[in-house]
Motif scaffolding. Structure first.
Motif, short mmCIF file in Angstrom:
data_model
loop_
_atom_site.label_atom_id
_atom_site.label_comp_id
_atom_site.label_asym_id
_atom_site.label_seq_id
_atom_site.Cartn_x
_atom_site.Cartn_y
_atom_site.Cartn_z
N ARG A 51 0.82 -1.21 0.00
CA ARG A 51 0.00 0.00 0.00
C ARG A 51 0.85 1.26 0.00
N LYS A 52 2.03 1.21 0.65
CA LYS A 52 2.91 2.38 0.74
C LYS A 52 3.63 2.68 -0.58
N GLU A 53 4.09 1.65 -1.24
CA GLU A 53 4.93 1.81 -2.43
C GLU A 53 4.09 2.12 -3.67
N ASP A 54 4.66 2.91 -4.56
CA ASP A 54 4.02 3.18 -5.84
C ASP A 54 4.27 2.04 -6.83
N THR A 55 5.40 1.38 -6.67
CA THR A 55 5.73 0.27 -7.56
C THR A 55 5.32 -1.04 -6.89
N PHE A 56 5.40 -2.12 -7.64
CA PHE A 56 5.04 -3.43 -7.11
C PHE A 56 6.18 -3.98 -6.26
N VAL A 89 -4.43 -11.79 2.23
CA VAL A 89 -3.99 -12.09 0.86
C VAL A 89 -4.93 -11.42 -0.15
N LYS A 90 -6.22 -11.44 0.13
CA LYS A 90 -7.19 -10.79 -0.76
C LYS A 90 -6.97 -9.27 -0.79
N ASP A 91 -6.68 -8.67 0.37
CA ASP A 91 -6.39 -7.23 0.42
C ASP A 91 -5.15 -6.90 -0.40
N THR A 92 -4.12 -7.72 -0.25
CA THR A 92 -2.88 -7.51 -1.01
C THR A 92 -3.16 -7.65 -2.50
N TRP A 93 -3.91 -8.68 -2.88
CA TRP A 93 -4.27 -8.90 -4.27
C TRP A 93 -5.03 -7.70 -4.82
N ASP A 94 -6.03 -7.22 -4.08
CA ASP A 94 -6.83 -6.08 -4.54
C ASP A 94 -5.97 -4.84 -4.72
N THR A 95 -5.04 -4.61 -3.81
CA THR A 95 -4.14 -3.46 -3.90
C THR A 95 -3.28 -3.57 -5.15
N ARG A 96 -2.74 -4.75 -5.39
CA ARG A 96 -1.86 -4.94 -6.55
C ARG A 96 -2.63 -4.83 -7.86
N LEU A 122 -4.22 1.04 -12.71
CA LEU A 122 -3.76 2.42 -12.84
C LEU A 122 -2.54 2.50 -13.75
N SER A 123 -1.64 1.55 -13.62
CA SER A 123 -0.45 1.52 -14.47
C SER A 123 -0.84 1.30 -15.93
N ALA A 124 -1.77 0.40 -16.16
CA ALA A 124 -2.22 0.13 -17.52
C ALA A 124 -2.90 1.36 -18.11
N ASP A 125 -3.71 2.04 -17.31
CA ASP A 125 -4.38 3.25 -17.77
C ASP A 125 -3.36 4.32 -18.14
N SER A 126 -2.37 4.51 -17.28
CA SER A 126 -1.31 5.49 -17.54
C SER A 126 -0.52 5.10 -18.79
N PHE A 127 -0.25 3.80 -18.92
CA PHE A 127 0.49 3.27 -20.08
C PHE A 127 -0.24 3.60 -21.38
N VAL A 128 -1.55 3.38 -21.39
CA VAL A 128 -2.35 3.62 -22.60
C VAL A 128 -2.46 5.12 -22.86
#
Length: 155
Positions: free
Chosen positions: A49-54, A87-94, A100-106
């Motif tokens: 949640r803290k990091e912008d990257t994976f 694990v579900k929370d982590t999955w949802d965050t990722r 968001l990354s895909a949207d920015s990429f496009v």
């Protein structure tokens, strides 16, 4: 392949498919991986949640292993419900980060992307959408650019 010898009461590492099969036949007790612990998963979730990257995950198959182990051996895993939620929370965050990354990429019309620390399952959740979006963008770009055959010729 060769597996064993199996001695009663002594832990042994076996493939997941065999562990689940033995558990279903009530021939063993599963020991969860070290990372499948509430405190460790809370750290992983908070870091994500803290990091912008994976951030690196404890296993490239964390989601698959969690699902299998909690479906077939939740009685052997302490605090199974909390682990499932973490694990579900982590999955949802990722996945939200990935969208968001895909949207920015496009939007930025990038040509390539770096997919560090993503698991195959995470990549596969957006692969179809992303490839179709890029295909549509390519078609739109080629239709907007005047083609070489579009030049008028005087005879």
């Amino acid at each position: 392949g060769d597996l064993g010898p199996f001695n009663p009461g002594l832990p042994v590492e076996v493939p997941v498919w065999l562990a689940i099969n033995l558990k279903q036949r009530q021939k063993c007790r599963l020991i969860p991986p070290e990372w499948m612990d509430v405190e460790k998963l809370e750290e992983i979730r908070d870091q994500e949640r803290k990091e912008d990257t994976f951030t690196p995950m404890p296993s490239p198959y964390y989601m698959e292993l969690t699902k299998l182990l909690l479906n077939y051996a939740s009685d052997n895993i302490p605090k199974a419900d909390e682990i499932r939620t973490l694990v579900k929370d982590t999955w949802d965050t990722r996945i939200a980060k990935l969208r968001l990354s895909a949207d920015s990429f496009v939007r930025q019309q990038e040509a390539h992307a770096k997919l560090d620390n993503l698991t195959l399952m995470e990549i596969n959740t957006t692969a179809t959408f992303l490839t179709q979006a890029l295909d549509h963008m390519y078609k739109l770009r080629t239709n907007l650019q005047p083609g070489e055959s579009a030049h008028s010729q005087d005879f």
